[in-house]
Enzyme design. Structure first.
Site, short mmCIF file in Angstrom:
data_model
loop_
_atom_site.label_atom_id
_atom_site.label_comp_id
_atom_site.label_asym_id
_atom_site.label_seq_id
_atom_site.Cartn_x
_atom_site.Cartn_y
_atom_site.Cartn_z
N ASP A 1 -12.51 -8.98 -16.55
CA ASP A 1 -13.81 -8.30 -16.72
C ASP A 1 -14.26 -7.68 -15.40
O ASP A 1 -14.80 -6.58 -15.37
CB ASP A 1 -14.86 -9.29 -17.24
CG ASP A 1 -16.21 -8.60 -17.42
OD1 ASP A 1 -16.27 -7.61 -18.17
OD2 ASP A 1 -17.20 -9.03 -16.80
N HIS B 1 -27.67 -16.79 -23.35
CA HIS B 1 -27.40 -15.79 -22.31
C HIS B 1 -28.40 -14.66 -22.43
O HIS B 1 -28.68 -14.19 -23.53
CB HIS B 1 -25.97 -15.25 -22.52
CG HIS B 1 -25.63 -14.11 -21.62
ND1 HIS B 1 -25.19 -14.28 -20.33
CD2 HIS B 1 -25.66 -12.76 -21.83
CE1 HIS B 1 -24.97 -13.09 -19.79
NE2 HIS B 1 -25.24 -12.16 -20.66
N ARG C 1 -15.33 0.76 -14.86
CA ARG C 1 -16.37 1.35 -15.72
C ARG C 1 -17.50 1.93 -14.87
O ARG C 1 -18.03 3.01 -15.14
CB ARG C 1 -16.94 0.30 -16.68
CG ARG C 1 -16.00 -0.06 -17.82
CD ARG C 1 -16.48 -1.30 -18.56
NE ARG C 1 -17.80 -1.16 -19.12
CZ ARG C 1 -18.60 -2.20 -19.42
NH1 ARG C 1 -18.18 -3.44 -19.23
NH2 ARG C 1 -19.79 -1.99 -19.92
N LYS D 1 -16.82 -13.63 -21.71
CA LYS D 1 -17.26 -14.71 -20.80
C LYS D 1 -17.89 -15.86 -21.58
O LYS D 1 -17.75 -17.02 -21.22
CB LYS D 1 -18.22 -14.13 -19.76
CG LYS D 1 -17.48 -13.22 -18.77
CD LYS D 1 -18.41 -12.45 -17.85
CE LYS D 1 -19.01 -11.25 -18.52
NZ LYS D 1 -19.69 -10.28 -17.68
N SER E 1 -17.33 -7.36 -22.79
CA SER E 1 -17.56 -7.91 -21.45
C SER E 1 -18.42 -9.17 -21.53
O SER E 1 -18.09 -10.23 -20.97
CB SER E 1 -18.23 -6.83 -20.59
OG SER E 1 -18.74 -7.37 -19.41
N1 URA Z 1 -23.43 -7.52 -18.82
C1 URA Z 1 -22.11 -7.80 -18.78
O1 URA Z 1 -21.70 -8.93 -18.53
N2 URA Z 1 -21.24 -6.79 -19.00
C2 URA Z 1 -21.63 -5.54 -19.27
O2 URA Z 1 -20.81 -4.68 -19.48
C3 URA Z 1 -23.01 -5.27 -19.30
C4 URA Z 1 -23.89 -6.28 -19.08
#
Ligand code: URA
Length: 434
Positions: free
Chosen positions: A161, A82, A168, A187, A183
């Protein structure tokens, strides 16, 4: 249990229990907690942070808010790479076929680009007929067949999220390191894999602007991995100049194919080779990262990674002949050369600005709804450390629409800092945290 007490504990710096974290998040997921209370919890977290134990509980509760994807039929070592997003970041295009040719598999979610950063989905969608996996069954099937599976991000994975990120965004709490770590990791943990390799981009064109903050994020994500029995490795890679030479979707596919043919720029090579080596190490095939280079050089020479790439394109509905004939990809009608206005050394390239220069001509999205043109983009001919002469071509803009090309050209010129010395050496890999 009362939400106000949980907020107060966090505000005053006490460690929350697992039950408190689960209660807060699950009640919010069921819309039983008003947004103003979660907003205030997020701000308290911004200032007080989270202990590793809290962070693991928070991340796992987030992860459990939606679907979990498993691949019972895949018996290969599964790598999920990622990236936090960069400019010219075509690492997945090159990496996934190399991993597949080494007997591993990639089965992961991929994103669309936004703002100055690009997304893997957009790059592959520049190939006519190419379809991403839409369901976990499709993802599993193509990953089994080709060693590569990419699915568009799904609202069913960690729906919490999305809700929390939106809050946020409007409460100035996006930069909280534990909130970013949970976050991203929630995932990643929602999908089965044997190793999670996170490429955290650092620098001008990246979400993380300094190495210290990026390192802190890396450590927290590795801690989440330890607390959940998952292998997590983080590469901190440099975004103080675009990665490789091409920015823009079809152009990046071409650069990716060339890389699989062995024509790879040194910075892209270092990032890809490091990640492949980390995967080989996680699998137990090598002990030291330095042992990976020969294995990767050798496999690229066999031509196998390119075959895996072509097969993936074919099984995804695209024409595999693109590997031999780039005119099968969308091509821009016009090319504008950008010439240096002075002589000297390229001491810096303001990467975010270059990403925006590609976005304004339509290679990237200004908003989620923007339509992009896959054919267009920018080729960076001069990188940091290169010498340039006045009037020498430093970049080329591939464009279809005249109206913004001069704006883009000015932005590119503004991005290039040309002087007598290099202000900082751009090292592609800044650190590795495992
Ligand atoms: N990428 C994400 O998936 N979440 C964040 O909070 C920041 C970058």
């Amino acid at each position: 249990m009362r939400v106000v007490d949980i907020i107060q504990s966090k505000r005053d710096g006490f460690e929350l229990s697992t039950q408190e974290i689960e209660f807060l998040l699950n009640e919010y997921m069921q819309e039983k907690v008003p947004e103003y209370q979660i907003a205030s919890f997020l701000m308290a977290t911004y200032f007080q942070g989270m202990t590793d134990r809290e962070l693991v509980d928070f991340t796992m509760t987030m992860r459990n808010s939606g679907d979990i994807i498993e691949f019972p039929k895949i018996n290969k070592f599964l790598v999920d790479k990622h990236s936090t997003g960069g400019v010219g970041d075509k690492v997945t295009v090159v990496l996934a076929p190399i991993l597949a040719s080494l007997g591993m598999a990639t089965a992961k979610l991929s994103g669309k680009g936004l703002g100055h950063t690009g997304g893997t989905i957009d790059k592959f969608e520049s190939i006519e007929g190419f379809n991403f996996s839409n369901t976990k069954e499709e993802l599993s099937e193509i990953a089994m067949k080709t060693g590569i599976g990419l699915m568009g991000s799904s609202d069913k994975i960690v729906p919490l999220d999305k809700k929390i990120y939106a809050l946020r965004d409007v409460t100035a709490t996006v930069p909280s390191i534990p909130l970013i770590a949970s976050s991203i990791m929630s995932k990643k943990l929602a999908i089965q894999n044997d190793v999670i390799i996170l490429d955290v981009k650092v620098g001008d064109g990246a979400f993380m602007k300094t190495l210290d903050i990026a390192r802190e994020l890396a450590k927290r994500m590795v801690a989440i991995g330890k607390g959940t029995n998952r292998q997590v490795k983080v590469v901190l890679s440099n975004m103080d100049e675009p990665l490789g030479h091409n920015i823009g979707n079809a152009l990046e596919i071409i650069e990716g194919i060339e890389a699989l043919k062995g024509n790879i720029s040194s910075d892209l090579k270092e990032v890809v080779y490091t990640i492949v080596s980390l995967a080989l190490k996680a699998k137990g095939d090598i002990k030291e990262i330095s042992e990976g280079k020969k294995i990767i050089d050798d496999i690229i020479k066999t031509g196998k990674p390119l075959e895996y790439f072509a097969n993936f394109i074919k099984e995804s509905g695209g024409n595999p002949e693109i590997i031999n004939d780039y005119s099968l990809l969308p091509t821009a009608k016009n090319v504008l050369e950008v010439k240096s206005i002075s002589s000297g050394l390229v001491s810096k390239i303001k990467t975010e600005e270059i990403g925006k220069a590609a976005m304004v001509i339509g290679a990237g999205r200004e908003t989620k709804e923007s339509i992009i043109d896959h054919a267009i983009g920018i080729k960076i001919l001069k990188k940091v450390g290169d010498r340039v002469e006045k009037d020498e071509v430093i970049a080329k803009i591939y464009y279809n629409d005249d109206s913004k090309v001069n704006v883009s050209k000015e932005m590119i010129l503004e991005s290039y800092v040309i002087g007598n010395e290099i202000s900082s050496v751009v090292t592609p890999i800044l650190d590795i945290v495992e």
